[in-house]
Design a protein around this motif. Structure first.
Motif, PDB file in Angstrom:
ATOM      1  N   ASP A 293       0.813  -1.221   0.000  1.00  0.00           N
ATOM      2  CA  ASP A 293       0.000   0.000   0.000  1.00  0.00           C
ATOM      3  C   ASP A 293       0.846   1.272   0.000  1.00  0.00           C
ATOM      4  N   MET A 294       2.158   1.122  -0.050  1.00  0.00           N
ATOM      5  CA  MET A 294       3.026   2.293   0.052  1.00  0.00           C
ATOM      6  C   MET A 294       3.159   2.971  -1.305  1.00  0.00           C
ATOM      7  N   HIS A 295       2.808   4.241  -1.386  1.00  0.00           N
ATOM      8  CA  HIS A 295       2.952   4.999  -2.629  1.00  0.00           C
ATOM      9  C   HIS A 295       4.400   5.457  -2.756  1.00  0.00           C
ATOM     10  N   TYR A 296       5.125   4.772  -3.583  1.00  0.00           N
ATOM     11  CA  TYR A 296       6.578   4.979  -3.660  1.00  0.00           C
ATOM     12  C   TYR A 296       6.895   6.062  -4.679  1.00  0.00           C
ATOM     13  N   PRO A 297       7.674   7.070  -4.325  1.00  0.00           N
ATOM     14  CA  PRO A 297       7.960   8.142  -5.280  1.00  0.00           C
ATOM     15  C   PRO A 297       8.896   7.673  -6.384  1.00  0.00           C
ATOM     16  N   GLY A 298       8.860   8.377  -7.514  1.00  0.00           N
ATOM     17  CA  GLY A 298       9.793   8.062  -8.583  1.00  0.00           C
ATOM     18  C   GLY A 298       9.158   7.217  -9.660  1.00  0.00           C
ATOM     19  N   ILE A 299       9.822   6.123  -9.990  1.00  0.00           N
ATOM     20  CA  ILE A 299       9.446   5.384 -11.179  1.00  0.00           C
ATOM     21  C   ILE A 299       8.139   4.604 -11.029  1.00  0.00           C
ATOM     22  N   ALA A 300       7.589   4.502  -9.828  1.00  0.00           N
ATOM     23  CA  ALA A 300       6.316   3.801  -9.679  1.00  0.00           C
ATOM     24  C   ALA A 300       5.239   4.476 -10.528  1.00  0.00           C
ATOM     25  N   ASN A 301       5.259   5.816 -10.612  1.00  0.00           N
ATOM     26  CA  ASN A 301       4.303   6.538 -11.464  1.00  0.00           C
ATOM     27  C   ASN A 301       4.402   6.040 -12.899  1.00  0.00           C
ATOM     28  N   TRP A 302       5.642   5.960 -13.389  1.00  0.00           N
ATOM     29  CA  TRP A 302       5.853   5.586 -14.789  1.00  0.00           C
ATOM     30  C   TRP A 302       5.478   4.122 -15.023  1.00  0.00           C
ATOM     31  N   ALA A 303       5.909   3.258 -14.129  1.00  0.00           N
ATOM     32  CA  ALA A 303       5.647   1.834 -14.310  1.00  0.00           C
ATOM     33  C   ALA A 303       4.149   1.550 -14.270  1.00  0.00           C
ATOM     34  N   ALA A 304       3.423   2.262 -13.416  1.00  0.00           N
ATOM     35  CA  ALA A 304       1.975   2.057 -13.334  1.00  0.00           C
ATOM     36  C   ALA A 304       1.310   2.430 -14.650  1.00  0.00           C
ATOM     37  N   ALA A 305       1.737   3.523 -15.260  1.00  0.00           N
ATOM     38  CA  ALA A 305       1.165   3.933 -16.545  1.00  0.00           C
ATOM     39  C   ALA A 305       1.440   2.882 -17.621  1.00  0.00           C
ATOM     40  N   GLU A 306       2.651   2.311 -17.608  1.00  0.00           N
ATOM     41  CA  GLU A 306       2.962   1.258 -18.584  1.00  0.00           C
ATOM     42  C   GLU A 306       2.122   0.024 -18.323  1.00  0.00           C
ATOM     43  N   LEU A 307       1.885  -0.269 -17.042  1.00  0.00           N
ATOM     44  CA  LEU A 307       1.134  -1.474 -16.704  1.00  0.00           C
ATOM     45  C   LEU A 307      -0.315  -1.367 -17.168  1.00  0.00           C
ATOM     46  N   VAL A 308      -0.938  -0.196 -17.010  1.00  0.00           N
ATOM     47  CA  VAL A 308      -2.316  -0.038 -17.459  1.00  0.00           C
ATOM     48  C   VAL A 308      -2.417  -0.308 -18.959  1.00  0.00           C
ATOM     49  N   GLU A 309      -1.512   0.283 -19.738  1.00  0.00           N
ATOM     50  CA  GLU A 309      -1.552   0.096 -21.186  1.00  0.00           C
ATOM     51  C   GLU A 309      -1.317  -1.362 -21.563  1.00  0.00           C
ATOM     52  N   ALA A 310      -0.285  -1.961 -20.966  1.00  0.00           N
ATOM     53  CA  ALA A 310       0.063  -3.342 -21.317  1.00  0.00           C
ATOM     54  C   ALA A 310      -1.046  -4.300 -20.890  1.00  0.00           C
TER      55      ALA A 310
ATOM     56  N   ALA B 229      -5.985  -8.242 -19.691  1.00  0.00           N
ATOM     57  CA  ALA B 229      -5.980  -8.419 -18.231  1.00  0.00           C
ATOM     58  C   ALA B 229      -6.736  -7.250 -17.606  1.00  0.00           C
ATOM     59  N   THR B 230      -8.062  -7.281 -17.765  1.00  0.00           N
ATOM     60  CA  THR B 230      -8.898  -6.142 -17.382  1.00  0.00           C
ATOM     61  C   THR B 230      -8.780  -5.823 -15.896  1.00  0.00           C
TER      62      THR B 230
END
Length: 922
Positions: free
Chosen positions: A713-730, A736-737
């Motif tokens: 549940d920890m909102h980690y600063p930095g690349i987590a923002n970017w990785a999450a955006a890539e994960l939604v698209e992928a 994988a709805t």
């Protein structure tokens, strides 16, 4: 000029270099090989062949390695009459570095740019060949600046050639000319050319075998042998058999020749060997004090060991070394003491202190104090390595244990600042062997933790910093809070690889209990409170603190303090999705790191700035900064993962490069505990595969990147923002709805609290991917509207691409083509090849053939990344000197590149650049 025996191919390389310099090009070359193999002879050949060129020289002197910019001064001294032609900041930096004026410590890059300007101005009159021999013995400051010069020469008509036995890491990657032993036939010919009498065949064969083709050995080994030994048919006596090492063989030959000289001659040679300046007047003044007559030089000159001219020059650096090392310690001390007595205390106080230190036979507070003052002067000139060397020597000469411990701690700190990390542990041990105050002990703990952080970027560093912070709490609350902030930085980089007790949430809990600031909170206090709240209470709790920190940053703070906190401040901007401040702060970070010559900080600054430029779509400048960062890392030997390089290769669509970088990174970071690099690598992998349309692979990589936190549940600063955006698209494209929707909600929780256009644009794009119909279309349009107001142009281009793909699937081909053309044009201009090809495939699927670049952008006419960068700066109104200062180039090289730009774009003036540049990311 006489051709060197067996060196035709090497001479051809040098001839080609001179021809290129005469033709207006610049060339660099590293001539490397063992002692005596012929490097210096080749450099002499180069000087002799450089007709029509000016030749300038410098030589590394082992005993002068502690004196900052000594070798650079040798090279540039004949050019100092051109100083006034340089821009004021560069002129002042070089004058300060050379001790010609007082002032703040100069930026190493400013000194280098000034030296580049001097070389360029000098070469403007006549081509210039610079020869730097014994590079392995250059002082650290000169070595770094000259290495920077070697990589920034362009169209100045300058040749920069180094000679080195084992070159330092500064020169890694430069063109090399390896010099090896001569083949047997050439070795035999050289040996016979040097002999004046007959040589017994077995003796000849033994000399050739033992010399291993080393020319100096071939010339030296027969010296001092009797005619009977050389021609009597009995071979060399067993007692004279040469040691196994060629260098040892030559040293032994020189040692024999020095040993038979008269005592006054040996004393004179010792004075010359102990004085690194080569100043004959100084040597003769010292000789006069020791009652050594002028005729004492004769035997050494006749033996071919030394020359007394404008400078005192030994035949070979090994001669100097043999003379000095073979003298008894009391004689060396006498030589240094005498040289100190004849060195002007006003004009050259540092060299006088250096001689006094080497003359001391026991601790001497007067000498130690003088060394401490020399360290201060060296540090003021930007010579951190020299300052550390003076302090280190002062430690050994300090009689009082408490003062010695304090100086050892100061020396350790200066070594750390200079990037000489290997020396820090021993100096810390020396400091802790003496009585330290509670505050000094806490500083020692802090330095040890900082060393762990810089050298390993993770692992033990967060825990060590947290312990140091706790120790500082009752002593210095401000420093304790600053150390907690460092601990959070270290834990951010360590990630999952942190030592137990040093994980981010554990550090954040300790930091929450830190003493409150006594006055109004400053930027570091706000950063600490914001990050601690983020980890302990959630994303929204940290936003007000971090936003206030960004608003307040730079107000009433010194550049040194700004530099201290800039990485965390840029991280805060990234965490808040504040692209405008991320842009400004990352640029400021590089500027201050360069200005301060903070080479331990510069790779992180360059990487941070490069990452911002990747999102902005300026891959050309990001490439330049990434290359610069690699050079700094190589020069300092610091450990730093190729963060920006991985992202750059991913955006450029280069799978092999990304895989190689990830593979090399994985082993390195696991060893030193830099866990964040694993997540950056997997984010880059996800980015690459999304570009290539390989969505299952992208989804897997993005999920691995988001596993950075130990606590889900920890909102980690930095690349987590970017990785999450890539994960939604992928995930959305992989069907994988559930994963896509869950990750979208995670993003939305942050972006709603952030509220920036970047955050809202990414949130809308992610929302569009997990919805259908008019809601999806509205979300795509919202995303484009929000991202269109930002600096993150790569994000905008991808929003157009996704919208175009969605429209095509809705069979709205005309509208889809409009979005896909926009995306393709933007992505191609940015150099995002895989995404551009993805847009091209989608365009073809609509029935339209993807447009090719216009004729002006044909392969043979395209601007290079470097030319495009220069063209953009010229378009924006910067002058050639200003562009040169920005890109570390001489104005002459800038003009050369602009000439190429004008020719390729078929324009004739800067005013036309605005219309000609759009396809280059303008």
């Amino acid at each position: 000029m006489t051709e060197l025996t067996g060196r035709r191919s090497e001479c051809d390389v040098l001839d080609q270099l001179v021809a290129a310099v005469r033709a207006g090009e610049s060339r660099t070359l590293l001539v490397r090989g063992e002692a005596g193999v012929g490097k210096t002879a080749l450099l002499e050949y180069l000087a002799g062949r450089a007709s029509g060129c000016q030749v300038r020289r410098a030589v590394g002197i082992q005993s002068e390695m502690e004196l900052a910019f000594a070798a650079l001064h040798q090279l540039c001294a004949p050019m100092l009459d051109r100083l006034d032609s340089l821009p004021a900041p560069q002129r002042d930096a070089l004058r300060t570095a050379f001790g010609l004026r007082a002032g703040p410590a100069p930026d190493r890059f400013a000194v280098g740019l000034a030296a580049l300007g001097l070389l360029s101005e000098t070469a403007g009159e006549r081509p210039l060949v610079c020869i730097v021999d014994d590079q392995q013995w250059l002082d650290r400051a000169s070595a770094q600046v000259l290495a920077i010069l070697a990589r920034r020469l362009g169209a100045e008509s300058v040749g920069l050639v180094f000679g080195a036995r084992v070159p330092t890491a500064d020169l890694a990657g430069l063109p090399e000319l390896p010099v090896e032993g001569l083949p047997e036939d050439d070795a035999r010919a050289l040996l016979e050319s040097a002999l004046t009498g007959p040589l017994d065949a077995p003796v000849r064969d033994q000399i050739i075998a033992e010399a291993h083709g080393n020319p100096l050995a071939l010339l030296e080994l027969p010296r001092g042998r009797t005619a009977a030994e050389l021609a009597g048919g009995f071979g060399l006596p067993a007692a004279a058999t040469v040691p196994s090492s060629t260098a040892s063989s030559i040293e032994e030959s020189f040692r024999r020749r020095v040993g038979v000289l008269p005592a006054p001659t040996r004393q004179l040679l010792l004075l010359a060997a102990a004085d690194p300046t080569g100043d004959p007047e100084l040597v003769w003044r010292a000789a006069a004090r020791l009652r050594v007559e002028a005729d004492a030089a004769g035997p050494a000159i006749e033996a071919g060991l030394v020359e007394f001219g404008i400078r005192v020059r030994f035949r070979h650096p090994l001669v100097r070394s043999v003379v000095y090392q073979s003298a008894p310690v009391p004689m060396r001390q006498t030589a240094h003491r005498t040289l100190a007595e004849v060195t002007d205390r006003e004009l050259d106080p540092d060299r006088r202190a250096w001689h006094r230190a080497h003359a001391a036979s026991e601790p001497d507070e007067d000498v130690a104090g003088e060394l401490e003052r020399s360290a201060g002067r060296a540090q003021a000139r930007g010579g951190l390595a020299a300052a550390a060397a003076f302090l280190e020597r002062g430690v050994m000469l300090t009689p009082d244990p408490a003062r010695r411990a304090g100086r050892a701690l100061a020396a350790a700190n200066t070594k750390f600042q200079a990037g000489a990390f290997d020396a820090v542990p021993d100096l810390l041990a020396a400091a802790e062997a003496g009585p330290l105050s509670e505050f000094e002990q806490a500083r020692a703990d802090l330095l040890r933790a900082q060393l762990a952080f810089v050298t390993n970027r993770g692992g033990d560093a967060p825990l060590l910093l947290t312990r140091a912070a706790r120790r500082l709490e009752p002593i210095d609350a401000g420093l304790a809070r600053a150390t907690y902030l460092d601990a959070l930085t270290a834990s951010t980089l360590a990630g999952r690889l942190a030592t137990p007790g040093g994980h981010t949430l554990e550090v954040a809990r300790a930091a929450r209990a830190a003493p409150k600031p006594p006055d109004d909170p400053r930027v570091p206090d706000l950063l600490l409170d914001g990050l601690a709240a983020n980890f302990n209470e959630g994303y929204g709790a940290g936003v007000p603190f971090l936003r206030q920190a960004l608003t307040s940053f730079g107000i009433g703070t010194s550049p040194e303090e700004e530099l201290r906190w800039l990485w965390l401040t840029t991280l805060a901007a990234l965490h808040l999705w504040d692209d405008e401040r991320w842009d400004v702060l990352s640029g400021r970070y590089v500027e201050l790191a360069r200005r301060a010559g903070a080479l331990s900080e510069l790779p992180l600054a360059l990487s941070t700035r490069s990452m911002m430029l990747l999102f902005a779509g300026d891959l050309a400048t990001a490439t330049d900064l990434t290359d610069e960062g690699r050079a700094v890392i190589d020069a300092t030997g610091s450990q730093f993962a190729p963060y920006a390089a991985m992202g750059l290769a991913a955006l450029q669509g280069r799978p092999a490069t990304v895989s190689a970088l990830i593979e090399s990174t994985a082993g390195d970071v696991a060893e030193r505990g830099e866990g964040i690099a694993i997540s950056v690598a997997q984010w880059a992998n996800a980015l690459l595969h999304n570009g290539l349309g390989r969505y299952p692979e992208a989804m897997s990589a993005a999920q691995q990147a988001l596993h950075l936190q130990e606590y889900p549940d920890m909102h980690y600063p930095g690349i987590a923002n970017w990785a999450a955006a890539e994960l939604v698209e992928a995930a959305a494209r992989s069907g994988a709805t559930g994963t896509a929707e869950g990750t979208y909600r995670w993003i939305a929780a942050m972006t709603s609290a952030s509220g920036t256009d970047w955050a809202l644009g990414v949130e809308a794009r992610a929302r569009a991917l997990v919805t259908e119909g008019k809601a999806a279309e509205a979300a795509y349009e919202d995303s484009i509207t929000h991202l269109g107001r930002t600096r993150v142009r790569a994000e905008l281009a991808r929003a157009h691409l996704l919208y175009g793909e969605w429209l095509r699937r809705q069979r709205r081909r005309t509208e889809a083509r409009e979005q896909l053309r926009t995306a393709q044009d933007m992505l191609e201009a940015m150099g995002m090849a895989a995404f551009a090809e993805r847009a091209g495939r989608e365009l073809r699927a609509t029935g339209e053939t993807a447009r090719k670049r216009t004729a002006t952008a044909a392969a043979s006419r395209e601007l290079t990344a470097h030319e495009a960068q220069i063209a953009r700066l010229a378009r924006d109104g910067l002058s050639n000197p200003e562009i040169g200062a920005r890109l570390f180039l001489s104005p002459r090289t800038v003009q050369h590149h602009l000439g190429n730009v004008f020719a390729k774009l078929d324009i004739t003036s800067r005013s036309q650049l605005g219309h000609a540049l759009p396809q280059y990311g303008g």
